[in-house]
Design an enzyme around this catalytic site. Structure first.
Site, short mmCIF file in Angstrom:
data_model
loop_
_atom_site.label_atom_id
_atom_site.label_comp_id
_atom_site.label_asym_id
_atom_site.label_seq_id
_atom_site.Cartn_x
_atom_site.Cartn_y
_atom_site.Cartn_z
N ASP A 298 36.45 -77.99 56.71
CA ASP A 298 35.57 -77.28 57.36
C ASP A 298 35.38 -78.07 58.87
OD1 ASP A 298 33.46 -74.92 57.32
OD2 ASP A 298 32.46 -76.64 57.75
N HIS B 226 36.67 -70.23 50.52
CA HIS B 226 36.37 -71.36 51.74
C HIS B 226 35.98 -72.59 50.89
CE1 HIS B 226 35.32 -73.36 55.42
NE2 HIS B 226 34.04 -73.60 54.75
#
Length: 325
Positions: A106, A300
């Site tokens: 991320d 994610h």
């Protein structure tokens, strides 16, 4: 799932700030630097810290500037790319390490790839988890985010410093909402722009009464509680300040060569709608030595959704390219 326990945190002065750092593995192992994203902490790497240390690697995982137990300067400009990269080169300096394998997920991945362009001499290799290495866009990133999701795109919304307190007092609900599983379909192109409207979607989530079932969340309640308690103490401003430098960082990277010659590994997640695997299509043109992987069926939160598979992919590459003596 439960976390393995983290090694105790150490406070290490890295120059401009002091970071909270977890160290594991033998001191003579190949150094591996783990960089977390938003709204995570070094805690998110717990499984990889244990697995890499057991394999003989010297593992270094810090709470980023602005997060957790690390220092959190107030000004937005304190979170520009040069200062953030400086935290991690300063951390390596403090530990007496010249080069490491840098790993980022991320926001940690965005910063890691920027660092690979700016300070390649500090890299043995680079591993991107979900976050690919991209060429510099032709327009400021916030323009792209507005086109994708309008003014309600969470990154656009976060530019407003009034958002600092948006989730205050609702930390447990925030992490239940944030750590949701992947969307039901892997056909990510069919998802509407409103999928990026995280603040509005969060408000609806709270109004509906929160999680319907623990099966809807990929992080168990006892770990979410740790995150919620930490953020209740620190607030959210530090992490949001990373987002407020998107355009300034884009300006800074103008004219910087994005081609990388160090060994690189990319680990994508099939159902990450913010960072879909197709974004990594640029990477063979930018990285001359590249190994690409996709973990199927996850979204994610790769460290939580596929902790063993992630460790196995990382170690398969590390032990081939950077074996310990």
């Amino acid at each position: 799932m439960t976390h393995p326990p983290l090694p105790p945190a150490q406070r290490i002065n890295v120059g401009e700030v002091t970071l909270s750092v977890h160290l594991a593995g033998p001191e003579d192992g190949v150094p591996v630097l783990l960089m977390h994203g938003w709204p995570e902490l070094a805690l998110s790497w717990a499984q990889q810290i244990e697995d890499l240390a057991k394999a003989g690697y010297r593992v270094i995982a810090a709470d980023n500037r602005g997060f957790g137990a690390s220092d959190a300067p107030y000004p937005v400009e304190a979170y520009g790319v040069d200062r953030l990269v400086g935290d991690f080169t300063g951390l390596l300096d403090a530990l007496g390490i010249e080069k490491a394998v840098w790993v980022g997920h991320d926001w940690g991945g965005i910063l890691m790839w920027h660092a690979a362009c700016l300070v390649p001499e500090r890299f043995l290799g680079a591993i991107g988890v979900n976050t690919p290495h991209l060429p510099r866009g032709s327009v400021p990133p916030t323009d792209v985010f507005k086109e994708r999701g309008g003014e309600d795109h969470y990154i656009v919304a976060f530019q407003d410093e009034a958002m600092d307190d948006y989730f205050k007092g609702r930390e447990e609900e925030f992490f239940a909402f944030s750590f949701a599983g992947p969307p039901p379909s892997a056909d990510l192109d069919k998802l509407p722009g409103s999928v990026t409207h995280l603040p509005k979607r969060f408000d609806k989530f709270v109004a509906r009464g929160g999680l319907k079932s623990e099966e809807d969340c990929v992080v168990p309640p006892q770990i979410r509680k740790v995150y919620a308690e930490i953020y209740a103490r620190t607030g959210f401003r530090g992490g949001m300040n990373w987002y407020r430098n998107f355009d300034a960082n884009w300006e800074r990277l103008g004219g910087v060569d994005h081609r990388l010659s160090m060994p690189c590994q990319m680990i994508s997640a099939e159902c990450d709608y913010m960072l879909p695997p197709k974004l990594a299509a640029w990477m063979p043109m930018l990285c001359s030595d590249l190994d690409m992987n996709v973990i199927e069926g996850i979204g994610h939160w790769t460290q939580y959704e596929a902790p063993q598979e992630l460790s196995e992919l990382m170690l398969g590459w590390l032990t081939t390219r950077f074996p310990n003596r």
